[in-house]
Design an enzyme around this catalytic site. Structure first.
Site, short mmCIF file in Angstrom:
data_model
loop_
_atom_site.label_atom_id
_atom_site.label_comp_id
_atom_site.label_asym_id
_atom_site.label_seq_id
_atom_site.Cartn_x
_atom_site.Cartn_y
_atom_site.Cartn_z
N HIS A 31 0.85 -1.19 0.00
CA HIS A 31 0.00 0.00 0.00
C HIS A 31 0.89 1.24 0.00
O HIS A 31 1.77 1.39 0.85
CB HIS A 31 -0.90 -0.01 1.23
CG HIS A 31 -2.00 1.01 1.18
ND1 HIS A 31 -3.13 0.84 0.42
CD2 HIS A 31 -2.13 2.20 1.80
CE1 HIS A 31 -3.93 1.89 0.58
NE2 HIS A 31 -3.33 2.73 1.41
N ASP A 33 0.79 5.24 0.11
CA ASP A 33 -0.01 6.44 0.39
C ASP A 33 0.64 7.68 -0.20
O ASP A 33 1.80 7.99 0.12
CB ASP A 33 -0.17 6.62 1.90
CG ASP A 33 -1.11 5.61 2.52
OD1 ASP A 33 -2.23 5.47 2.00
OD2 ASP A 33 -0.73 4.97 3.50
#
Length: 212
Positions: A31, A33
């Site tokens: 992930h 960000d």
């Protein structure tokens, strides 16, 4: 269940090594960000950072754009090696066009909602998007406590989207609550500080085991 450790919680001095350790421990996604200091208060990193680690990792790059007017930068993130690009419904006036643009580069498209956004806001896009991301904290900061009020959103989305649709939950998920979040219907779990610990291998393996 897919575990997507959040790169934001990694030690950037040894980023390549920590990403590789998470992958070897069983993580399938990473992930990523991206924050612009406008849509959310903080700044993070741009496409150039994860472009550098793309050649060192086989992980599925799960890029989460917490930026205003994301359509301006979708091509940059696609070119840098993203596999999934997720934008916030609150950040654009043209969600459908954003999804089309992401797909035009051969990437999966996700759409995210903040804790205060009604779940109904994404209903019309569920068949067009590949994933819905439910924020379980307020975006922009790591280490926040999971907001229990989003549980109903997760369960509702699972009911209307079907059993195989990708529903991602991001924020405050750890070893104590990951099982309950998965039972609600989430099948992609973002873990930041719960995954990138002093012992990444043990933490990632524990989270995956608890969610099974």
């Amino acid at each position: 269940m897919i575990l997507s450790p959040s790169m934001l919680s990694a030690d950037f001095a040894v980023l390549k090594e920590q990403v590789k350790e998470a992958e070897q421990a069983g993580a399938k996604w990473l992930h990523i960000d991206v924050m612009d200091g406008i849509f959310v208060p903080n700044l993070s990193f741009g496409a150039c950072v994860y472009k550098c680690i793309r050649k060192h990792s086989n992980l599925f790059f799960d890029v989460h754009l917490m930026i205003t007017k994301p359509e301006r930068y979708i091509k940059d993130f696609a070119d840098a090696g993203a596999d999934m690009i997720t934008f916030h419904i609150e950040a654009t006036e043209n969600p459908s066009e954003c999804i089309d643009l992401i797909h035009s580069f051969g990437k999966k498209a996700g759409i995210a909602i903040n804790p205060e956004t009604p779940v109904e806001a994404v209903f019309e896009y569920r068949d067009k998007a590949d994933m819905i991301l439910v924020m379980s904290v307020h975006p922009g900061y790591g280490g926040q406590k999971y907001i229990e009020e989003v549980n109903e959103k997760i369960a509702t989305l699972r009911k209307i989207c079907g059993k195989d649709y990708l529903i991602e939950v991001d924020g405050g998920v750890n070893a104590k609550n990951i099982k309950s979040v998965v039972e609600l219907g989430a099948n992609v779990i973002v873990a930041g500080s719960a995954a990138f610990t002093e012992n990444i291998t043990a933490s990632v393996k524990e989270l995956i085991k608890l969610a099974e």
